[in-house]
Write a protein that holds these residues in place. Structure first.
Motif, PDB file in Angstrom:
ATOM      1  N   TYR A   1      -6.683   2.671  -0.495  1.00 26.09           N
ATOM      2  CA  TYR A   1      -5.288   3.105  -0.590  1.00 26.09           C
ATOM      3  C   TYR A   1      -5.140   4.587  -0.240  1.00 26.09           C
TER       4      TYR A   1
ATOM      5  N   PRO B   1       0.787  -1.242   0.000  1.00 25.82           N
ATOM      6  CA  PRO B   1       0.000   0.000   0.000  1.00 25.82           C
ATOM      7  C   PRO B   1       0.825   1.303   0.000  1.00 25.82           C
TER       8      PRO B   1
ATOM      9  N   GLN C   1       1.664   2.330  -3.549  1.00 29.44           N
ATOM     10  CA  GLN C   1       0.592   2.999  -4.303  1.00 29.44           C
ATOM     11  C   GLN C   1       0.290   4.378  -3.730  1.00 29.44           C
ATOM     12  N   ALA C   2       0.657   4.592  -2.471  1.00 29.27           N
ATOM     13  CA  ALA C   2       0.370   5.883  -1.832  1.00 29.27           C
ATOM     14  C   ALA C   2       1.280   7.007  -2.342  1.00 29.27           C
TER      15      ALA C   2
ATOM     16  N   THR D   1      -3.503   7.043   2.542  1.00 29.99           N
ATOM     17  CA  THR D   1      -2.579   8.095   2.138  1.00 29.99           C
ATOM     18  C   THR D   1      -2.979   9.434   2.759  1.00 29.99           C
TER      19      THR D   1
ATOM     20  N   GLN E   1     -10.374   1.703  -5.336  1.00 31.82           N
ATOM     21  CA  GLN E   1      -9.037   2.109  -4.932  1.00 31.82           C
ATOM     22  C   GLN E   1      -9.055   3.053  -3.731  1.00 31.82           C
TER      23      GLN E   1
END
Lengths: 406, 406
Positions: B251, B216, B219-220, B255, B248
């Motif tokens: 994620y 994760p 993707q952050a 973030t 999504q």
């Protein structure tokens, strides 16, 4: 074969249960303070480094074994014999060691693996990769990224000062090198390790942040030659020998479990005991107590003061008793330190005999140690003063090492 | 403010408990098959994208809103209004979207975020970073590293074929780009997320491998402009807008929770519903059933066959009944697909009216859809045929984009 043959349950679980001996990369403790290294060998499932293996090293390298080898500082191994078999057959291998750059100044215990690794590099004439885990220290010690990177470079200077051959040595920090083939191997390792498995090996809890859980594969993959495409061909799949303190064993137990599933060689290990604190053998030294260790930045006066004031003595409480009973060498720190750093075997034996019999006094032994350490630290200081930022850049440059096996 | 204001417990925990609506990056399912998007907005704690916001976009960009915006395909957001505020003040921002390259051929649902992102890039004249998570697919789909990297490049060609402006667009794959400032941000994020927290957001279990748990943060971090030092100055700390499907959201909830602790801007999101399968609206399409979707590689004949044979019809079971009751537009897939891809509002409205009243038959609507999709796929095929390996290299080159805001 699983890497912990003597235990059905994980080392971490077993340790937690027995609750007396805990050795992992973040904690070293034992009931009564003294590590039972025989028990550790049994629990970890590694092998004792027998004298016959030391003699074989001497035969193969045509060199006397390093003090740390013949005096049992490096006392355990995994498949070191297979490395020697391969070397004897003329096969290549490489060395891998590392450091977590958590502090500015190194102490003598930090130098031990590097002094030994330099000996191995010189004796076997093999390439060496040195990993500075600045990412790990950023996560575990809660340092900023910038401070971790700065400490990595500072520590690199001390490492270079140990005399490594730049034509055979690649030093890298995770923040500077991670990516590419190295990261591909990290992902390959990650796929092979479940969270439960990591808990079994490292004792993580749900409250640990995911950076800690992500880290072990990053320490694992320098064991695989394909992580360094600028050094090795992708098809080399070279054997790797890792000199390290035995608290790092969990990382490489995991690595050895995973390696065959990836088609890689299992890394071999040669593992040291812990360098004792000045106050006595209670595991590793404490970074929070500067008087527990001799630092490479200590002055001659610092060294003298620390040894005289803090080095735990096995001498008796009066001169009369000392003459009568002699010193207890089993607990005497000056004698232990001399065992690491006094190279002359006959001189060391003489001190042990005389001191143990009470004919030599604590002060005399401490003065001898002060002389040895002052010389060592002074030589290190002079060598480090020669290490420029440009040399750090040169050692850390991602480059081929065309003569690394010459 | 926490990112899930309407629930004390985590979305994953709540979903598991209610056991009817599960939407996360790996699973989309609902009782009866139909996603309740209102419930999803409430559960995730994001905001409904109101018509007034769409009108504001039109005013600010002096362009008609994209079909996906005015027809509610993108139906939810987080702080999109703050992006518009910033844009109105003349402040810069950047776009970030991505794709997990798990298959060779993309289907129409895969194109939706890219078609919309291209519109946003053109309308706002802003730079765009596109992440290909080849590492994720290697881990989750158990592809080899090499196959994941190959699929990333193949998918990049389809993405480039959507018409992105190379002077404003940086495409990267994690295997090719991870390292440096990007990895530093990964470590910063990892430090902020405990395993328990990750379990709460993503529903991991102890049997998941640690690669999944490590992913994760990867993707952050494209949400933070400092992850791209070749594009943005370290002090820019630009706002980021992420167009993506709503699965999504977890994620970026993570973030957004972490960003302020790192001194970074929270990314804004603009989130789409799922493109329905040919067989009906039961969430996302299944990669294992090629007849559940129209692929960009389908021939005109494939498209015609699939629409005629598999597209679920809301028409009645006999012509008599159809003339009498009209089609059920709520479940009719041809009408839904036309809602995505038939740009002419009046033509779409005409079809809805006539078909809903039973004056137009299923075959006529399907033929209309076949014509629209064949045109779309043919245009895409022609565009993709122009995309060379050199163009992929050019889009993926780590380079400055000097005119990205012009």
């Amino acid at each position: 074969m699983p890497e912990t043959p003597n235990h059905q349950k994980s080392a971490a679980a077993a340790a937690a249960e027995e609750d007396d001996l805990v050795v992992n990369p973040w904690q070293v403790s034992a009931e009564g303070g003294k590590i039972d290294y025989d028990k550790l060998i049994d629990r970890f499932g590694c092998q004792r480094l027998e004298q016959s293996l030391v003699q074989r090293v001497e035969r193969l390298t045509s060199l006397p074994a390093h003090v740390f080898l013949r005096r049992g500082v490096f006392f355990a191994h995994r498949d070191f014999n297979l490395i020697l078999d391969a070397y004897e057959r003329g096969e290549k291998f490489f060395l891998y060691t590392g450091r977590g750059p958590s502090s500015e100044a190194l102490h003598l215990g930090h130098l031990v693996p590097f002094m030994f690794t330099k000996y191995l590099q010189d004796a076997f004439k093999v390439p060496l990769v040195i990993q500075l885990t600045d990412d790990e220290k950023c996560m575990w010690k809660n340092l900023t990224v910038e401070e971790s990177k700065r400490l990595a470079r500072e520590n690199a200077k001390d490492i270079i000062a140990c005399g490594f051959d730049i034509t055979r040595t690649f030093i890298f920090s995770d923040f500077s090198y991670l990516g590419g083939a190295f990261y591909e191997n990290v992902v390959r390792v990650e796929k092979c390790v479940t969270f439960n498995k990591a808990v079994g090996i490292f004792g993580f809890t749900g409250e640990d942040h995911i950076g800690k859980i992500s880290f072990p594969p990053i320490q694992a993959v320098p064991s695989f030659s394909s992580s360094f495409p600028h050094l090795f061909s992708i098809n080399d799949n070279l054997r790797c020998l890792i000199p390290c303190a035995i608290d790092q064993d969990p990382y490489f137990r995991m690595t050895r479990d995973v390696a065959p599933r990836l088609g890689y060689q299992k890394p071999a290990l040669i593992e040291s005991s812990f360098f004792p604190a000045l106050q006595g053998e209670t595991g590793k030294m404490s970074a929070s107590d500067p008087n527990s260790a001799i630092y490479v930045t200590d002055s001659a006066k610092d060294i003298s003061n620390k040894v005289k004031k803090y080095a735990f003595s096995g001498g008796q409480d009066s001169i009369d008793n000392h003459r009568k009973y002699g010193a207890n060498l089993e607990v005497d720190i000056p004698v232990k330190y001399l065992g690491f750093f006094l190279e002359d075997d006959s001189e060391l034996e003489h001190i042990r005999m005389e001191y143990g019999a009470g004919r030599m006094l604590t002060d005399e032994v401490k003065n001898c140690l002060i002389e040895v350490l002052t010389g060592l630290v002074e030589r290190h200081r002079r060598a480090r003063a020669q290490v420029t930022d440009e040399m750090v850049d040169a050692f850390m440059a991602v480059r081929p090492l065309p003569h690394m096996f010459d």
